[in-house]
Design a protein around this motif. Structure first.
Motif, PDB file in Angstrom:
ATOM      1  N   VAL A 116      85.018 -35.277  45.616  1.00  0.00           N
ATOM      2  CA  VAL A 116      84.371 -34.063  45.094  1.00  0.00           C
ATOM      3  C   VAL A 116      85.456 -33.192  44.477  1.00  0.00           C
ATOM      4  O   VAL A 116      86.440 -32.862  45.136  1.00  0.00           O
ATOM      5  CB  VAL A 116      83.593 -33.323  46.203  1.00  0.00           C
ATOM      6  N   GLU A 117      85.267 -32.857  43.204  1.00  0.00           N
ATOM      7  CA  GLU A 117      86.327 -32.121  42.501  1.00  0.00           C
ATOM      8  C   GLU A 117      85.999 -30.654  42.306  1.00  0.00           C
ATOM      9  O   GLU A 117      86.873 -29.838  42.106  1.00  0.00           O
ATOM     10  CB  GLU A 117      86.594 -32.797  41.156  1.00  0.00           C
ATOM     11  N   ASN A 118      84.711 -30.372  42.335  1.00  0.00           N
ATOM     12  CA  ASN A 118      84.341 -28.966  42.134  1.00  0.00           C
ATOM     13  C   ASN A 118      83.075 -28.636  42.897  1.00  0.00           C
ATOM     14  O   ASN A 118      82.258 -29.510  43.165  1.00  0.00           O
ATOM     15  CB  ASN A 118      84.136 -28.695  40.640  1.00  0.00           C
ATOM     16  N   ILE A 119      82.957 -27.378  43.233  1.00  0.00           N
ATOM     17  CA  ILE A 119      81.745 -26.923  43.916  1.00  0.00           C
ATOM     18  C   ILE A 119      81.401 -25.550  43.350  1.00  0.00           C
ATOM     19  O   ILE A 119      82.287 -24.728  43.121  1.00  0.00           O
ATOM     20  CB  ILE A 119      81.969 -26.906  45.454  1.00  0.00           C
ATOM     21  N   ARG A 120      80.106 -25.348  43.070  1.00  0.00           N
ATOM     22  CA  ARG A 120      79.706 -24.099  42.403  1.00  0.00           C
ATOM     23  C   ARG A 120      78.406 -23.616  43.007  1.00  0.00           C
ATOM     24  O   ARG A 120      77.460 -24.399  43.189  1.00  0.00           O
ATOM     25  CB  ARG A 120      79.511 -24.394  40.918  1.00  0.00           C
ATOM     26  N   ASN A 121      78.390 -22.333  43.300  1.00  0.00           N
ATOM     27  CA  ASN A 121      77.151 -21.760  43.806  1.00  0.00           C
ATOM     28  C   ASN A 121      76.300 -21.310  42.626  1.00  0.00           C
ATOM     29  O   ASN A 121      76.697 -20.434  41.867  1.00  0.00           O
ATOM     30  CB  ASN A 121      77.513 -20.575  44.709  1.00  0.00           C
ATOM     31  N   ALA A 122      75.123 -21.933  42.466  1.00  0.00           N
ATOM     32  CA  ALA A 122      74.278 -21.599  41.316  1.00  0.00           C
ATOM     33  C   ALA A 122      73.092 -20.727  41.722  1.00  0.00           C
ATOM     34  O   ALA A 122      72.046 -20.736  41.072  1.00  0.00           O
ATOM     35  CB  ALA A 122      73.790 -22.900  40.665  1.00  0.00           C
ATOM     36  N   GLY A 123      73.216 -20.006  42.794  1.00  0.00           N
ATOM     37  CA  GLY A 123      72.145 -19.103  43.219  1.00  0.00           C
ATOM     38  C   GLY A 123      71.124 -19.808  44.089  1.00  0.00           C
ATOM     39  O   GLY A 123      71.195 -19.746  45.312  1.00  0.00           O
ATOM     40  N   ASP A 124      70.195 -20.544  43.444  1.00  0.00           N
ATOM     41  CA  ASP A 124      69.140 -21.215  44.221  1.00  0.00           C
ATOM     42  C   ASP A 124      69.570 -22.563  44.768  1.00  0.00           C
ATOM     43  O   ASP A 124      68.825 -23.221  45.484  1.00  0.00           O
ATOM     44  CB  ASP A 124      67.907 -21.466  43.337  1.00  0.00           C
ATOM     45  N   TYR A 125      70.710 -23.011  44.371  1.00  0.00           N
ATOM     46  CA  TYR A 125      71.223 -24.304  44.864  1.00  0.00           C
ATOM     47  C   TYR A 125      72.742 -24.321  44.739  1.00  0.00           C
ATOM     48  O   TYR A 125      73.334 -23.417  44.126  1.00  0.00           O
ATOM     49  CB  TYR A 125      70.594 -25.480  44.078  1.00  0.00           C
ATOM     50  N   ILE A 126      73.328 -25.377  45.310  1.00  0.00           N
ATOM     51  CA  ILE A 126      74.771 -25.547  45.202  1.00  0.00           C
ATOM     52  C   ILE A 126      75.008 -26.782  44.327  1.00  0.00           C
ATOM     53  O   ILE A 126      74.286 -27.758  44.438  1.00  0.00           O
ATOM     54  CB  ILE A 126      75.394 -25.677  46.618  1.00  0.00           C
ATOM     55  N   GLU A 127      75.991 -26.688  43.435  1.00  0.00           N
ATOM     56  CA  GLU A 127      76.248 -27.839  42.558  1.00  0.00           C
ATOM     57  C   GLU A 127      77.643 -28.384  42.828  1.00  0.00           C
ATOM     58  O   GLU A 127      78.611 -27.634  42.959  1.00  0.00           O
ATOM     59  CB  GLU A 127      76.154 -27.434  41.097  1.00  0.00           C
ATOM     60  N   ARG A 139      77.201 -35.181  38.726  1.00  0.00           N
ATOM     61  CA  ARG A 139      76.886 -33.870  39.325  1.00  0.00           C
ATOM     62  C   ARG A 139      75.713 -34.020  40.279  1.00  0.00           C
ATOM     63  O   ARG A 139      74.814 -34.815  40.018  1.00  0.00           O
ATOM     64  CB  ARG A 139      76.499 -32.879  38.229  1.00  0.00           C
ATOM     65  N   HIS A 140      75.730 -33.227  41.332  1.00  0.00           N
ATOM     66  CA  HIS A 140      74.683 -33.329  42.345  1.00  0.00           C
ATOM     67  C   HIS A 140      74.310 -31.908  42.762  1.00  0.00           C
ATOM     68  O   HIS A 140      75.155 -31.022  42.767  1.00  0.00           O
ATOM     69  CB  HIS A 140      75.194 -34.081  43.574  1.00  0.00           C
ATOM     70  N   ARG A 141      73.034 -31.778  43.130  1.00  0.00           N
ATOM     71  CA  ARG A 141      72.588 -30.456  43.586  1.00  0.00           C
ATOM     72  C   ARG A 141      72.006 -30.565  44.980  1.00  0.00           C
ATOM     73  O   ARG A 141      71.402 -31.586  45.320  1.00  0.00           O
ATOM     74  CB  ARG A 141      71.486 -29.929  42.659  1.00  0.00           C
ATOM     75  N   ALA A 142      72.156 -29.498  45.741  1.00  0.00           N
ATOM     76  CA  ALA A 142      71.560 -29.485  47.080  1.00  0.00           C
ATOM     77  C   ALA A 142      71.280 -28.042  47.476  1.00  0.00           C
ATOM     78  O   ALA A 142      71.779 -27.101  46.863  1.00  0.00           O
ATOM     79  CB  ALA A 142      72.511 -30.117  48.077  1.00  0.00           C
ATOM     80  N   LYS A 143      70.482 -27.927  48.521  1.00  0.00           N
ATOM     81  CA  LYS A 143      70.170 -26.579  49.036  1.00  0.00           C
ATOM     82  C   LYS A 143      71.405 -25.986  49.727  1.00  0.00           C
ATOM     83  O   LYS A 143      71.617 -24.791  49.715  1.00  0.00           O
ATOM     84  CB  LYS A 143      69.031 -26.667  50.065  1.00  0.00           C
ATOM     85  N   ILE A 144      72.170 -26.866  50.369  1.00  0.00           N
ATOM     86  CA  ILE A 144      73.371 -26.385  51.081  1.00  0.00           C
ATOM     87  C   ILE A 144      74.429 -27.490  51.097  1.00  0.00           C
ATOM     88  O   ILE A 144      74.078 -28.676  51.069  1.00  0.00           O
ATOM     89  CB  ILE A 144      73.027 -25.910  52.522  1.00  0.00           C
ATOM     90  N   ALA A 145      75.709 -27.094  51.111  1.00  0.00           N
ATOM     91  CA  ALA A 145      76.807 -28.072  51.209  1.00  0.00           C
ATOM     92  C   ALA A 145      77.597 -27.814  52.481  1.00  0.00           C
ATOM     93  O   ALA A 145      77.744 -26.671  52.917  1.00  0.00           O
ATOM     94  CB  ALA A 145      77.734 -27.954  50.004  1.00  0.00           C
ATOM     95  N   VAL A 146      78.065 -28.911  53.088  1.00  0.00           N
ATOM     96  CA  VAL A 146      78.920 -28.810  54.273  1.00  0.00           C
ATOM     97  C   VAL A 146      80.294 -29.349  53.893  1.00  0.00           C
ATOM     98  O   VAL A 146      80.418 -30.496  53.471  1.00  0.00           O
ATOM     99  CB  VAL A 146      78.337 -29.633  55.443  1.00  0.00           C
ATOM    100  N   LEU A 147      81.309 -28.493  54.023  1.00  0.00           N
ATOM    101  CA  LEU A 147      82.685 -28.922  53.724  1.00  0.00           C
ATOM    102  C   LEU A 147      83.321 -29.460  55.000  1.00  0.00           C
ATOM    103  O   LEU A 147      83.537 -28.716  55.953  1.00  0.00           O
ATOM    104  CB  LEU A 147      83.504 -27.735  53.224  1.00  0.00           C
ATOM    105  N   ALA A 148      83.586 -30.767  55.011  1.00  0.00           N
ATOM    106  CA  ALA A 148      84.225 -31.395  56.183  1.00  0.00           C
ATOM    107  C   ALA A 148      85.435 -32.164  55.666  1.00  0.00           C
ATOM    108  O   ALA A 148      85.619 -33.341  55.950  1.00  0.00           O
ATOM    109  CB  ALA A 148      83.238 -32.313  56.886  1.00  0.00           C
TER     110      ALA A 148
END
Ligand SMILES: Cc1cc2nc3c(=O)[nH]c(=O)nc-3n(C[C@H](O)[C@H](O)[C@H](O)COP(=O)(O)OP(=O)(O)OC[C@H]3O[C@@H](n4cnc5c(N)ncnc54)[C@H](O)[C@@H]3O)c2cc1C
Length: 385
Positions: A116-127, A139-148
């Motif tokens: 994963v090279e980038n993460i962006r908060n797009a308001g209604d989802y995370i990209e 590119r992928h979208r989700a309701k929430i991301a977990v950084l582990a």
């Protein structure tokens, strides 16, 4: 749109993915290494309690620890017998693969070789943007991301998460020698300044020799191998003396809008020993429970996710703080003072106290009791914490 994207396929990410998928969420996990369990620098010691608490399979266990030999700076040897097994040494590759199989069987999708090279908060989802040799950039979208992501904090910086300010250095080699002495802890300014070294047999003829120090862990490890197993030093390539930094927490801002950090990515690592598997699994559970509670109403604002940080801090913050102070205080003692502590352990009922109060992953109570017994002024200040 996925429900959850987990970034990082170590114990914390895999456990979180498994718990969320098991509750019916649609989970994708990205791991940059080509295989789960590849190239891990870890001794694999985990408190016995973890297996039952987190429902872990026991087939990754290589050996069990019920006693420990300790060697002082001058070579005085002490044996501590716990009376029963207190911890296990696992094959980390198998351990992580077990967690991966569990997550897959619950329906999580795992993409290895995908960074994963980038993460962006797009308001209604995370990209999330990822790169893999097979699929290129996606590119992928989700309701929430977990950084582990373990010790890597590049994504944290992009999304305003906190990261540790303090680290220790760890290094380890696995040698094909017979360790006839059993599990061994070694201390002293010449062995592992600031912390300690260990030599833990894992099979009949293999042993894991490692240490944590304030700095230059690989240098001290090479020195230790030359003194214990001189015949092995020339056979080992210098690149085998790998070292790695280990986070020392606690850190704040382990959540942001639609993002949560778990495991070493949130510095949820024991500050006394640098062991991070147990707290990583514990906090993964707390993270998964928070996400499951908030998911039905899509409540992933800062104010919603703050309860994650409150909960994990309630569980382990005191352990992290007292442990950090205790390790630093002990690490700064001179060799003479350490010898005094060894004498104290022989005479002053310390071992019965450890047997009674000692828990491998929960150490505050014992540390404070031991500090009371110690006649070293700097240790006494611990009691005030
Ligand atoms: C010498 C040494 C000995 C140790 N011994 C022990 C021990 O005996 N017991 C113990 O409990 N702990 C031990 N530890 C610590 C333990 O290894 C870690 O605390 C533990 O692995 C943390 O788990 P995690 O899942 O949080 O992170 P990790 O296991 O580090 O997993 C993070 C994963 O994320 C991946 N990743 C990172 N960035 C990205 C990205 N951008 N995209 C995709 N993937 C990414 C990484 O490749 C990695 O696989 C030791 C550490 C060292 C250095």
């Amino acid at each position: 749109m996925n429900d959850v994207i987990v970034i990082g396929g170590g114990p914390s990410g895999l456990h979180t993915a498994g718990l969320l998928a098991d509750s019916g969420l649609d989970v994708k996990l990205f791991e940059k290494k080509n295989r789960i369990g590849e190239d891990i620098l870890c001794t694999g010691i985990i408190g016995k309690e973890a297996f039952e608490r987190f429902g872990l399979k026991e087939d990754s266990i290589l050996s069990e620890l019920a006693y420990m030999n300790m060697v002082s700076p001058s070579g005085t040897s002490l044996r501590y017998d716990h009376g029963k097994v207190f911890a296990c040494v696992v094959d980390r590759k198998k351990f992580d693969l077990n967690l991966a199989h569990k997550a897959l069987s619950c329906g999580a999708q795992i993409f290895t070789g995908t960074r994963v090279e980038n993460i962006r908060n797009a308001g209604d989802y995370i990209e999330v943007s990822s790169f893999s040799k097979k699929r290129g950039e996606t590119r992928h979208r989700a309701k929430i991301a977990v950084l582990a992501t373990g010790i890597e904090y590049c994504l944290h910086k992009k999304i305003g998460l906190g990261y540790p300010k303090n680290y220790i250095n760890g290094a380890q080699v696995e040698l094909d020698v017979i360790n006839g002495e059993g599990p061994l802890i070694m201390v002293g300014s010449k062995v592992a300044p600031g912390a300690f070294a260990w030599n833990i047999p894992v099979r009949k003829n293999r042993t894991r020799l490692g240490l944590i120090t304030e700095k230059d862990a690989a240098f001290y490890l090479k020195k230790l191998v030359s003194s214990l197993y001189p015949e092995k030093v020339t056979a080992l390539e210098s690149e085998q003396f790998l070292s790695k930094i280990i986070a020392q927490g606690p850190v704040s801002k382990t959540y942001s809008h639609r993002v949560i950090a778990v495991g070493e990515a949130a510095a949820q690592v024991k500050t006394t020993t640098g062991g991070g598997i147990y707290y990583g699994l514990l906090c993964s559970k707390i993270a998964a429970e928070t996400i499951l509670r908030k998911f039905p109403t899509d409540s992933f604002e800062l104010s919603d996710l703050s309860e994650y940080e409150r909960s994990w801090k309630k569980a382990i913050k005191r352990e992290l703080l007292v442990g950090y102070f205790a390790r630093r205080t002990c690490g700064r003692l001179g060799d003479k003072e350490v010898e005094k502590l060894f004498q104290l352990a022989k005479t002053n009922g310390v071992f019965p106290l450890i047997r009674e109060r000692g828990k491998f992953d929960w150490q505050v109570d014992l540390i404070l009791e031991l500090a009371k017994k110690a006649s070293i002024p700097s240790l006494k200040t611990l009691i005030k914490i």
